[in-house]
Design a protein around this motif. Structure first.
Motif, PDB file in Angstrom:
ATOM      1  N   THR A  54       0.822  -1.207   0.000  1.00  0.00           N
ATOM      2  CA  THR A  54       0.000   0.000   0.000  1.00  0.00           C
ATOM      3  C   THR A  54       0.856   1.257   0.000  1.00  0.00           C
ATOM      4  OG1 THR A  54      -1.790  -1.126   1.145  1.00  0.00           O
ATOM      5  CG2 THR A  54      -1.762   1.277   1.275  1.00  0.00           C
ATOM      6  N   GLU A  55       1.860   1.276   0.855  1.00  0.00           N
ATOM      7  CA  GLU A  55       2.733   2.447   0.958  1.00  0.00           C
ATOM      8  C   GLU A  55       4.053   2.024   1.557  1.00  0.00           C
ATOM      9  OE1 GLU A  55       2.813   6.990   2.858  1.00  0.00           O
ATOM     10  OE2 GLU A  55       1.060   5.691   3.133  1.00  0.00           O
ATOM     11  N   GLU A  80       1.933   1.245  -4.111  1.00  0.00           N
ATOM     12  CA  GLU A  80       0.858   2.134  -4.533  1.00  0.00           C
ATOM     13  C   GLU A  80       1.205   3.583  -4.225  1.00  0.00           C
ATOM     14  OE1 GLU A  80      -1.123   0.938  -6.464  1.00  0.00           O
ATOM     15  OE2 GLU A  80      -2.581  -0.501  -5.681  1.00  0.00           O
ATOM     16  N   ALA A  81       2.032   3.779  -3.188  1.00  0.00           N
ATOM     17  CA  ALA A  81       2.501   5.118  -2.843  1.00  0.00           C
ATOM     18  C   ALA A  81       3.861   4.999  -2.182  1.00  0.00           C
ATOM     19  CB  ALA A  81       1.518   5.817  -1.901  1.00  0.00           C
ATOM     20  N   ALA A  97      -1.234   8.633  -4.256  1.00  0.00           N
ATOM     21  CA  ALA A  97      -1.382   7.177  -4.233  1.00  0.00           C
ATOM     22  C   ALA A  97      -2.079   6.675  -5.487  1.00  0.00           C
ATOM     23  CB  ALA A  97      -2.178   6.756  -2.999  1.00  0.00           C
TER      24      ALA A  97
END
Length: 297
Positions: A54-55, A80-81, A97
């Motif tokens: 996700t990050e 994603e980020a 993101a």
């Protein structure tokens, strides 16, 4: 049956530290890691692992740590980020993101002499430009040594960049490509995205799948040729897409020096050859290149 509540849209920056739903921006759906693994991580294939987070701070940093622990060649890490993404010269790379492709690949080209590892960012660039040109149907050029360029409203702008690093005997090849950034989200006015460049396809899974397949094929040819840029076809493929060649350039060299002239070639070591006004040809191994507009007569 009760209709599900529509996710609340948050700011364009997407994920926060408390982890909101990845569907907070419906124009930017999350990547399906299971589907990507099913399509790309195949028995006997080059890709051995594919993870989507996700990050993270930097996919290069995370994958470098895994390389030191003995991770096999062919691992891919996608974020994603990124909140600490890096480019050349330690420049920061940030984007909302799910607005781009931010990934790193773990490579162990044991059959290639170390002195030819400098061709890897060029190889990544050729794979990315070829894929985006074919799938997104836009012209993508390569600025020496590692920038992806597109034209938006008549101006040349940066679409993405490449950063390769050595770690634990492996090479970590990082790539960042802006996919859906809108004009107000650009970090600088000279940046661009596939959407702003008029891409016909901007689905990140489609692009990522095609990119990794293209890279694996080109990388296999390069390794089979022991990294020889001529025998593998890499040098002519790069020269054909390099927008720096034939242009007046100003090269900012390490130590604050500057070289001005015309970029006339990329040599067998991947260096940019600059012909200065006095006719001398100087090979440049590292530097920050500025494309200079020709003086109007």
């Amino acid at each position: 049956m009760t209709e599900p509540t529509r996710p609340r849209r948050s700011g364009l920056r997407g994920f926060g530290h408390d982890g909101p739903s990845p569907w907070t921006d419906l124009d930017r759906p999350p990547l399906d890691s299971a589907r990507l693994r099913r399509d790309l991580v195949l028995p006997g294939g080059f890709w051995t692992a594919l993870d989507v987070v996700t990050e993270t701070g930097s996919t290069n940093t995370d994958l470098a740590a895994r390389a030191k622990e003995g991770e096999a060649e062919g691992a891919v890490l996608v974020a994603e980020a990124q909140n600490a993404g890096r480019g050349r010269l330690e420049r920061q790379w940030s984007a909302p993101a799910r607005s781009g492709l931010f990934l790193s690949m773990l490579l162990r080209p044991a059959a290639v002499p170390v002195e030819r590892y400098g061709w890897l960012p060029i190889l990544v660039g050729v794979a990315a430009a070829t894929t985006l040109g074919r799938v997104a149907e836009i012209e993508v050029g390569l600025k020496w040594p590692n920038d992806l360029l597109v034209t938006v409203d008549g101006a040349e702008r940066k679409l993405g960049g490449i950063l390769t690093e050595l770690s634990g005997g492996a090479v970590i090849a990082g790539l960042g490509v802006n996919v859906s950034l809108r004009e107000p989200e650009l970090p600088v006015p000279t940046a661009a995205s596939l959407t702003l460049a008029g891409a016909k396809v901007a689905d990140r899974e489609t692009l990522l799948r095609a990119l990794l397949r293209e890279f694996a094929e080109l990388y296999g040819e390069w390794v089979a040729a022991s990294g020889d840029p001529h025998a593998s076809g890499l040098l002519p493929a790069y020269a054909g897409r390099c927008t720096t060649l034939g242009r007046p350039v100003r090269v900012q060299l390490p130590g604050g020096r500057e070289l001005v002239g015309e970029a006339v070639a990329v040599d067998g070591d991947g260096r940019l050859v600059v012909r200065t006004p006095d006719g001398n040809r100087t090979p440049v191994a590292a530097g920050d290149v500025v494309h200079v507009r020709p003086e109007q007569g």
